[in-house]
Design an enzyme around this catalytic site. Structure first.
Site, PDB file in Angstrom:
ATOM      1  CB  ALA A 250      -0.943   0.000   1.217  1.00  0.00           C
ATOM      2  CB  CYS A 251       3.602   2.426   2.003  1.00  0.00           C
ATOM      3  SG  CYS A 251       2.523   2.263   3.439  1.00  0.00           S
ATOM      4  N   GLY A 252       3.796   1.822  -1.462  1.00  0.00           N
ATOM      5  CA  GLY A 252       4.626   2.033  -2.641  1.00  0.00           C
ATOM      6  C   GLY A 252       3.959   2.961  -3.639  1.00  0.00           C
ATOM      7  NE  ARG A 253       8.383   5.822  -7.785  1.00  0.00           N
ATOM      8  CZ  ARG A 253       9.528   5.375  -7.280  1.00  0.00           C
ATOM      9  NH1 ARG A 253       9.610   4.112  -6.884  1.00  0.00           N
ATOM     10  NH2 ARG A 253      10.588   6.165  -7.185  1.00  0.00           N
TER      11      ARG A 253
ATOM     12  CG  HIS B 290      10.371   0.972 -16.294  1.00  0.00           C
ATOM     13  ND1 HIS B 290      10.581   0.071 -17.327  1.00  0.00           N
ATOM     14  CD2 HIS B 290       9.030   0.952 -16.046  1.00  0.00           C
ATOM     15  CE1 HIS B 290       9.422  -0.473 -17.667  1.00  0.00           C
ATOM     16  NE2 HIS B 290       8.467   0.049 -16.912  1.00  0.00           N
TER      17      HIS B 290
ATOM     18  CE  LYS C 183      10.310  -2.451 -14.175  1.00  0.00           C
ATOM     19  NZ  LYS C 183       9.267  -2.860 -13.205  1.00  0.00           N
TER      20      LYS C 183
END
Length: 273
Positions: A10-13, A158, A162
C-alpha cells in the site's frame, strides 16, 4: 453492493495510486477495506492520508491475515518474495487475487500457479489497457511478418528505482512476439549485448533496459527488416493507467472460478478482443 478490496504494498508508488483511485472513485463499485505494507514508519497511519488524499478510515497494517480473509479481492503490488510467501495463505482464504508484482522467478511463479488452483488469480506484468492492446497488436504483427526476415527487439525505459530488468511489460511484449513467430521465448531471449556477440541469429528477441529519473514506463517493439523499420510503442505518463486497470481487473475477477487469468481475460469486456 461494493467489492471489498485490500491493497498489498500500500505504501509504494502503485499502492498509493490504487488507494487514491479507489477513494476518488475512478472505478466505481469498490470499497477499500485494508492497506498492507511492511514499512514500519507507516504503521497505523490512515491509508488515504498516507496516499496524499482524503482519510479512508482504514489504517496501514503489516498483517495481511487481519484483513485478507474477509476481502473479496487482494490487489498485490508488493515484492516478488512477499507475493510468493503469501500465496498459500491467500489460496486457503479463497480471496480473489490481482497481482501486478513483477520479477517473480520460476519457483515464485509456481507458488502463484498453485494458489490459482484454489482461488481466482489475475497475473500480469502490466495492467494498462493500452499495453494489453499493444501486446495483441505485436502478436498479430509477428504472425504477419513470420518468415519474412524481420528481427525483433524490445526497448524499455523506467525510473531509477525499478529493481527488475527486463521489465514485466517488456517480457509480455516479447512473449507476444514469440507467440506470433511460434518461438519459445526462453530460447530466443537475449538481454542486452556487449563485447563481440557476433552476427545476430534469426531466432532471437533482444531486450534492452534504460533506467533513469522518474520515467513511468516507455516500451517499444521493433520489427527490423531490410529497407524498413516498424515500431509499435506505448508511453505511460501517469501511474493511474496501471491503477485503473488493476481496479477494473479486481471488479471483474471477484466471484470468478478458481484459475489463473491474464489481463487480456480481464480486459476483454473493455477492449473487445
Amino acid at each position: 453492493m461494493s467489492v471489498k478490496v485490500v491493497i498489498q504494498g500500500a505504501c509504494g508508488r502503485m499502492g498509493k495510486a490504487l488507494i487514491r483511485c479507489i477513494l476518488e472513485e475512478k472505478v466505481q463499485g469498490l470499497e477499500l477495506v485494508g492497506a498492507v505494507d511492511r514499512r514500519e514508519a507507516e504503521q497505523g497511519k490512515d491509508a488515504g492520508v498516507m496516499a496524499g488524499c482524503k482519510a479512508a478510515g482504514v489504517n496501514v497494517t503489516n498483517r495481511l491475515e487481519e484483513v485478507g480473509p474477509d476481502a473479496d479481492v487482494i490487489i498485490d503490488f508488493s515484492s516478488h518474495t512477499a507475493t510468493a510467501g503469501n500465496a498459500p495463505h491467500i489460496a486457503e482464504w479463497g480471496t480473489a487475487w490481482v497481482i501486478g508484482t513483477t520479477g517473480l522467478n520460476e519457483e515464485e511463479q509456481a507458488a502463484v500457479h498453485a494458489a490459482a488452483e484454489k482461488t481466482p488469480v489475475v497475473l500480469s506484468g502490466n495492467m494498462s489497457m493500452g499495453i494489453n492492446l499493444l501486446c495483441h497488436l505485436v502478436e498479430l504483427g509477428a504472425q504477419s511478418l513470420k518468415g519474412k526476415g524481420y528481427d525483433v527487439e524490445v526497448l524499455e525505459s523506467h525510473h531509477n528505482q525499478k529493481k527488475d530488468s527486463p521489465s514485466g511489460t517488456a517480457l509480455m511484449l516479447g512473449q507476444a512476439a514469440a507467440d506470433g513467430y511460434g518461438w519459445d521465448l526462453k530460447e530466443a531471449q537475449v538481454d542486452g549485448r556487449s563485447g563481440m556477440p557476433g552476427e545476430r541469429p534469426e531466432k532471437e528477441i533482444g531486450f534492452h533496459a534504460i533506467r533513469g529519473g522518474d520515467i513511468v514506463g516507455d516500451h517499444t517493439v521493433m520489427f527490423a527488416g531490410v529497407g524498413e523499420l516498424l515500431e509499435l510503442s506505448h508511453r505511460a505518463t501517469s501511474r493511474d493507467v496501471f491503477a485503473i486497470g488493476a481496479l477494473q481487473a479486481a471488479l471483474w475477477v471477484a466471484g470468478k472460478e478458481a484459475r489463473l487469468y491474464t489481463m487480456k481475460d480481464a480486459m476483454k469486456y473493455v477492449l473487445g478482443i
